[in-house]
Design an enzyme around this catalytic site. Structure first.
Site, PDB file in Angstrom:
ATOM      1  N   GLY A   1      -4.220   4.304  32.652  1.00 38.57           N
ATOM      2  CA  GLY A   1      -5.314   5.156  32.204  1.00 38.57           C
ATOM      3  C   GLY A   1      -6.289   4.305  31.417  1.00 38.57           C
ATOM      4  O   GLY A   1      -6.276   3.077  31.507  1.00 38.57           O
ATOM      5  N   LYS A   2      -7.105   4.970  30.629  1.00 37.60           N
ATOM      6  CA  LYS A   2      -8.118   4.211  29.901  1.00 37.60           C
ATOM      7  C   LYS A   2      -7.595   3.707  28.556  1.00 37.60           C
ATOM      8  O   LYS A   2      -6.721   4.323  27.954  1.00 37.60           O
ATOM      9  CB  LYS A   2      -9.337   5.092  29.660  1.00 37.60           C
ATOM     10  CG  LYS A   2     -10.140   5.304  30.932  1.00 37.60           C
ATOM     11  CD  LYS A   2     -11.366   6.146  30.667  1.00 37.60           C
ATOM     12  CE  LYS A   2     -12.162   6.282  31.954  1.00 37.60           C
ATOM     13  NZ  LYS A   2     -13.177   7.331  31.861  1.00 37.60           N
TER      14      LYS A   2
ATOM     15  N   ASP B   1       3.979  -8.600  35.736  1.00 35.99           N
ATOM     16  CA  ASP B   1       2.541  -8.443  35.979  1.00 35.99           C
ATOM     17  C   ASP B   1       1.765  -9.398  35.077  1.00 35.99           C
ATOM     18  O   ASP B   1       0.857  -8.999  34.357  1.00 35.99           O
ATOM     19  CB  ASP B   1       2.117  -6.992  35.775  1.00 35.99           C
ATOM     20  CG  ASP B   1       0.793  -6.675  36.458  1.00 35.99           C
ATOM     21  OD1 ASP B   1       0.357  -7.491  37.302  1.00 35.99           O
ATOM     22  OD2 ASP B   1       0.203  -5.635  36.159  1.00 35.99           O
TER      23      ASP B   1
ATOM     24  N   ILE C   1     -12.479   0.523  26.004  1.00 35.91           N
ATOM     25  CA  ILE C   1     -12.503  -0.940  26.028  1.00 35.91           C
ATOM     26  C   ILE C   1     -11.772  -1.508  27.234  1.00 35.91           C
ATOM     27  O   ILE C   1     -11.708  -2.702  27.427  1.00 35.91           O
ATOM     28  CB  ILE C   1     -11.923  -1.548  24.726  1.00 35.91           C
ATOM     29  CG1 ILE C   1     -10.548  -0.952  24.419  1.00 35.91           C
ATOM     30  CG2 ILE C   1     -12.881  -1.351  23.579  1.00 35.91           C
ATOM     31  CD1 ILE C   1      -9.881  -1.572  23.206  1.00 35.91           C
TER      32      ILE C   1
ATOM     33  N   LYS D   1      -3.884   3.614  24.425  1.00 38.60           N
ATOM     34  CA  LYS D   1      -3.844   3.654  25.873  1.00 38.60           C
ATOM     35  C   LYS D   1      -3.488   5.084  26.217  1.00 38.60           C
ATOM     36  O   LYS D   1      -2.447   5.590  25.800  1.00 38.60           O
ATOM     37  CB  LYS D   1      -2.734   2.702  26.319  1.00 38.60           C
ATOM     38  CG  LYS D   1      -2.885   2.105  27.653  1.00 38.60           C
ATOM     39  CD  LYS D   1      -1.856   1.003  27.683  1.00 38.60           C
ATOM     40  CE  LYS D   1      -1.599   0.427  29.015  1.00 38.60           C
ATOM     41  NZ  LYS D   1      -0.462  -0.478  28.984  1.00 38.60           N
TER      42      LYS D   1
END
Ligand SMILES: *[C@@H]1O[C@H](CO)[C@@H](O)[C@H](O)[C@H]1NC(C)=O
Ligand SMILES: *[C@@H]1O[C@H](CO)[C@@H](O)[C@H](O)[C@H]1NC(C)=O
Ligand SMILES: *[C@@H]1O[C@H](CO)[C@@H](O)[C@H](O)[C@H]1NC(C)=O
Ligand SMILES: *[C@@H]1O[C@H](CO)[C@@H](O)[C@H](O)[C@H]1NC(C)=O
Ligand SMILES: *[C@@H]1O[C@H](CO)[C@@H](O)[C@H](O)[C@H]1NC(C)=O
Ligand SMILES: *[C@@H]1O[C@H](CO)[C@@H](O)[C@H](O)[C@H]1NC(C)=O
Ligand SMILES: *[C@@H]1O[C@H](CO)[C@@H](O)[C@H](O)[C@H]1NC(C)=O
Ligand SMILES: *[C@@H]1O[C@H](CO)[C@@H](O)[C@H](O)[C@H]1NC(C)=O
Ligand SMILES: *[C@@H]1O[C@H](CO)[C@@H](O)[C@H](O)[C@H]1NC(C)=O
Ligand SMILES: *[C@@H]1O[C@H](CO)[C@@H](O)[C@H](O)[C@H]1NC(C)=O
Ligand SMILES: *[C@@H]1O[C@H](CO)[C@@H](O)[C@H](O)[C@H]1NC(C)=O
Length: 859
Positions: free
Chosen positions: A539-540, A651, A533, A555
């Site tokens: 990472g993914k 961020d 998603i 994650k």
């Protein structure tokens, strides 16, 4: 930027009589001998502030065992290449000899920038520095210190007693305890000063005082309280740097800042020379605020990290430019919870409005636990029944006094687990290979950063920098290169499995659950691509089912790259301690077989960005957008003030604001977060991190991270929400690439309407739009000090909502007052709330507060 390496051996050994260098500053000090050396530099050079530095080669006393070196990498946060990019490296004991005036005290300022030099790895750089029998540094590692302080470079400032012989030997000794250790220094300043010190009472011992003028001291803290950063060039002749105090404020009790009216002149009385502190220190102040009831109940408190087992001199600078009579503002001064002065009355001391005065106190700090902190607190003194219950402080300096052995050295600070690892040692850069110059660009945020985007970013920065420095200097070398090679050191921790696992089991007790890899694999269909998603720097992100059907987001650290170990730990550390309705909740983690996986609440509606533009999803309504902004602002405000330390997100962007199934906004991704300054130095500077398009220009210039950097990024988010376009869009004409610049320009020209997202134009109440745009524009102020706090942003967004719901509502009177009021209430709300996990219960409670403020009875 990779630099060529110059290795020059200089065999000049002679002592030298210091030239009288006429300093260009507005100094009133006559006959100052001053010496500003760029060590290892081949020629005279000027830094970005126009200060000139001369080579050190004429001052080398002992034989030619030193090496001239050029740093292998340039951190983007260096204020100037001079003096940091060149160094003198010593592999054995080495002495500089300076001839100085025998009657005067002198500053000794040492500048260190610890990347690697030549074939020397700075992790071996442990050394001591002595000056005329005083130990300034011992077993000092510039690398460890820089890591702990999250600064690229370190400046140490000392004020040394007059040396009768008129000869100052400054000796660098590599630590014998380490093989291959070496010493180095990038810059040395030796500057004569007038007598700045005198006997000062010792707090806790009545009738005792310390004769500070007979001692050598080290400057630990120098703050322009309630004001802004003052660079050395603007000091009143002593080239000191003064920093903003807000990072050191304890809790949420930040009071209010003020500046002297134009018609109040700061009058230095006879006997108080202007060099004690510049006008800019005395004409700004922090006080508690207008509400005596609130003021009675709190202390304005600053907390500093210090070394135990030393005596400290704490110097308070006062100048009351608001009151003019005695007993209008009387307060107690506490240092380390002891009364330093029970009934300070600035007008009583100074005898008139606008007249500066300073007070010195000394305090012994032993080495009982808890003594590594120095607390300074001001409290209105109610027993003397002043006209106003309030306090004031304009400036604060803290000096460490040498111990009986003549030492000022403390241990190296311990890098916090939140500290970012420095750029790793680029071991492969043997001299022959380094000819190839090139840019290394980091994939900031992990997203594929296209070249076009980088170009846009460069153009944007170049303009910013020009604005900042008033010159067009080369931009090469200050691109954010840090992310490119996440250090190989962290790589070793990831393979140290046992360490990692124990770490997880240590965290947060019941708050953070451990998942087995099997469970996660099973729930995510073995990390099936169909479950992805999102993709982030770490990472993914996959969708996953655990416990027979509960949907979570996981994650997963990219197993092929070792990036992100640090982010992983940071998130676990931070998130397991934080709980808030508007922060994404960490449910647990999994660390097995080199896999690092974080498990979060699933956010059904994804990121804010995917509902704003370049999407097939229905666009959000204005009212929804406003709610989401308010939610995100709450989350950030909590990060800034709700926890024990200020947490700076670093961020903030629309992809880090997630939406749950009820469209509730939650701030996510603390991988880059930092706690506010808690360590030794006078300011928190750090390597620039964050995402293109959202970076605070001031953070970029000065590397001083404050929560105002998040406010800036949040301002970009607000405009993104309003305009429905990305923060950076390289496909647009040049002047429109950066949303921050473009929106500000449109706003100031009064044509913001032209760039508002057409989908929401019709829904907005004009007053609401006006106020929203003003709030967003304020957030984008070039200087952090001009930006509102997150609390004030939140207040203003709440106010926008009121305007949207009730456009005919009463116009609120004075904006600034309202902000202050909010600050005061926040104080009451969160001052108690330290480490405790706070769960914001219901929106209703906070709405009550807002409605109280909006009906400002009695104010
Ligand atoms: C370098 O600066 C010093 C002091 O300002 C000056 O005396 C000297 O002549 C300069 N040298 C060169 C090469 O410009
Ligand atoms: C570093 O290189 C210099 C010469 O370039 C050499 O003399 C020295 O031994 C080297 N030091 C180390 C630690 O390898
Ligand atoms: C300074 O160093 C020189 C040379 O090493 C030495 O002769 C002199 O005695 C030293 N002076 C002091 C005051 O230590
Ligand atoms: C330094 O290296 C030598 C051999 O190279 C070794 O015998 C000695 O134990 C080392 N000392 C330290 C402190 O590491
Ligand atoms: C210092 O110099 C400034 C001008 O540069 C002057 O206005 C001020 O009076 C001087 N102060 C003292 C104490 O001499
Ligand atoms: C502080 O001083 C005492 C006595 O001199 C000594 O025993 C102790 O180890 C010192 N503590 C630190 C942290 O240096
Ligand atoms: C001062 O008191 C506060 C609590 O009132 C405490 O947390 C802090 O540790 C104390 N500081 C010192 C140096 O004793
Ligand atoms: C203010 O500080 C003093 C000294 O540390 C302490 O005794 C007092 O309780 C504090 N007051 C508040 C309201 O925190
Ligand atoms: C307030 O001042 C009086 C003297 O004016 C003093 O006795 C009292 O201790 C002070 N209160 C505090 C909290 O220091
Ligand atoms: C500082 O060092 C000097 C010289 O070593 C010594 O005479 C003096 O007593 C020291 N100061 C203190 C406070 O110990
Ligand atoms: C030197 O500093 C390092 C790092 O802080 C520390 O681990 C080591 O124990 C220190 N060594 C000595 C001899 O104090």
């Amino acid at each position: 930027m990779i630099f060529d390496i110059h290795v020059l051996f200089l065999g000049i050994a002679c002592s030298f009589i210091v030239n009288k260098v006429h300093s260009a500053s507005n100094s009133n000090i006559s006959n100052s001998d001053s010496l500003v050396l760029a060590c290892g530099a081949p020629t005279n050079a000027t830094d970005n502030n126009g200060r000139s530095w001369i080579p050190d080669s004429k001052f080398l006393a002992s034989s030619d065992n030193s090496i001239v070196a050029t740093a292998l990498s340039q951190d983007p946060s260096l204020p100037s290449t001079v003096p940091y990019m060149t160094a003198r490296v010593f592999q054995s004991q080495f002495t500089y000899t300076f001839r100085i005036s025998p009657k005067a005290r002198h500053w000794i300022r040492l500048h260190f920038y610890p990347p690697s030099y030549n074939n020397l790895s700075s992790s071996n750089g442990f050394f001591s520095v002595t000056a005329d029998g005083f130990t300034l540094l011992n077993n000092f590692s510039a690398l460890i210190t820089a890591q702990a302080l999250t600064q690229a470079y370190i400046i140490r400032e000392y004020n040394i007693v007059p040396i009768q012989t008129g000869i100052l030997n400054l000796t660098f000794t590599p630590s014998p305890a380490y093989n291959g250790s070496f010493a180095f220094v990038n810059g040395i300043e030796i500057i004569s000063t007038p007598e700045l010190f005198q006997a000062a009472p010792l707090v806790g011992f009545s009738e005792q005082s310390v004769e500070v003028e007979q001692n050598t001291v080290q400057t630990l803290i120098r703050l322009n309280v309630g004001g802004q950063y003052i660079p050395a060039s603007d000091d009143s002749g002593l080239s000191r740097t003064w920093y903003d105090d807000s990072p050191y404020l304890f809790g949420a009790a930040f009071g209010v800042t003020s500046q002297a009216d134009e018609n109040v002149r700061i009058n230095y009385p006879t006997g108080l020379p202007e060099y004690i502190a510049p006008v800019n220190v005395y004409d700004t102040a922090r006080s508690m605020g207008p509400d005596p009831k609130v003021n009675q109940n709190f202390n304005l408190t600053w907390v500093f990290q210090i070394d135990p087992n030393y005596t400290y001199l704490v110097r308070f600078h006062f100048c009351d430019y608001q009151m003019s009579k005695v007993n209008q503002r009387v307060f107690a001064i506490f240092i380390n919870n002891q009364t330093a002065f029970p009934d300070a009355d600035v007008i009583g001391w100074a005898s008139a409005k606008g007249v500066p005065v300073y007070k010195d106190f000394t305090i012994q700090v032993s080495d009982r636990s808890g003594d590594e902190q120095l607390w300074v607190a001001l409290q209105p003194n109610q027993t003397s029944v002043p006209e106003f219950y309030d306090v004031i402080l304009n400036g604060l300096e803290i000096f460490k006094i040498n111990d009986t052995k003549g030492s000022l050295a403390g241990p190296n600070p311990v890098p916090s687990p939140l500290a970012t690892p420095m750029e790793s040692e680029p071991k492969q850069f043997a001299p022959s290979k380094s000819r190839k110059t090139g840019l290394i660009l980091g994939a900031v945020g992990g997203a594929a950063v296209g070249f076009a985007l980088v170009i846009g970013f460069v153009a944007f920065l170049r303009r910013r920098k020009r604005m900042a420095l008033g010159e067009s200097s080369s931009i090469a070398g200050w691109l954010p290169i840090y992310d490119s090679s996440r250090s190989s050191e962290t790589g070793t921790t990831i393979s140290g499995k046992s360490c990692g696992s124990s770490r997880i089991s240590n965290i947060g007790g019941s708050l953070c659950r451990r998942f087995s890899l099997a469970e996660i694999k099973n729930g995510s269909m073995n990390f099936s691509e169909s479950q992805v998603i999102g993709v982030g720097g770490f990472g993914k992100v996959y969708r996953c089912f655990v416990d027979g059907g509960t949907e979570v987001a996981i994650k997963r650290a990219n197993p092929s790259s070792e990036q992100g170990v640090h982010e992983f730990r940071t998130e676990i550390d931070l998130l397991s301690k934080l709980r808030h309705r508007h922060l994404v909740s960490l449910i647990g983690a999994c660390e097995e077989h080199n896999e690092m996986i974080l498990v979060y609440d699933y956010m059904a509606n994804g990121t804010l960005r995917e509902h704003l533009y370049k999407t097939k999803k229905p666009r959000l309504l204005w009212r929804q957008r406003l709610d989401i902004c308010i939610g995100a602002a709450r989350g950030l405000h909590y990060l800034h003030t709700g926890a024990k330390y200020t947490i700076i997100h670093r961020d903030v962007k629309t992809t880090n604001i997630l939406l749950d199934e009820k469209w509730l906004a939650k701030v996510s991704d603390f991988g880059l977060s930092k706690t506010g300054p808690t360590l030794h130095q006078t300011h928190v500077s750090t390597m620039v991190k964050g995402s293109f398009g959202y970076l605070d220009p001031e953070y970029f210039r000065r590397q001083q991270l404050t929560e105002k950097s998040d406010v800036y990024s949040f301002g970009v988010v607000l405009f993104e929400v309003l305009c429905g376009r990305p923060a950076l869009d390289p496909n647009l004409p040049k002047e429109q690439v950066s949303l921050a610049d473009w929106a500000l320009r449109c706003h100031s020209r009064g044509v913001l309407d032209d760039i508002i997202d057409p989908c929401i134009k019709g829904e907005m109440a004009p007053e609401c739009l006006k106020h929203f745009a003003e709030t967003a524009a304020k957030c984008l102020s070039d200087q952090g000090i001009d930006r509102p706090s997150m609390g004030a942003v939140l207040w203003n967004l709440e106010y926008c909502l009121q305007l949207q719901n009730n456009p005919d509502g009463p116009e609120f009177v004075v904006q600034q007052k309202a902000n202050d009021a909010y600050a005061m209430h926040e104080t009451l709300l969160t001052i108690e709330e330290n480490d405790k996990i706070s769960q914001e219960t219901e929106d209703s409670s906070s709405n009550e507060i807002f409605s109280q403020i909006i009906n400002p009875q009695g104010r």
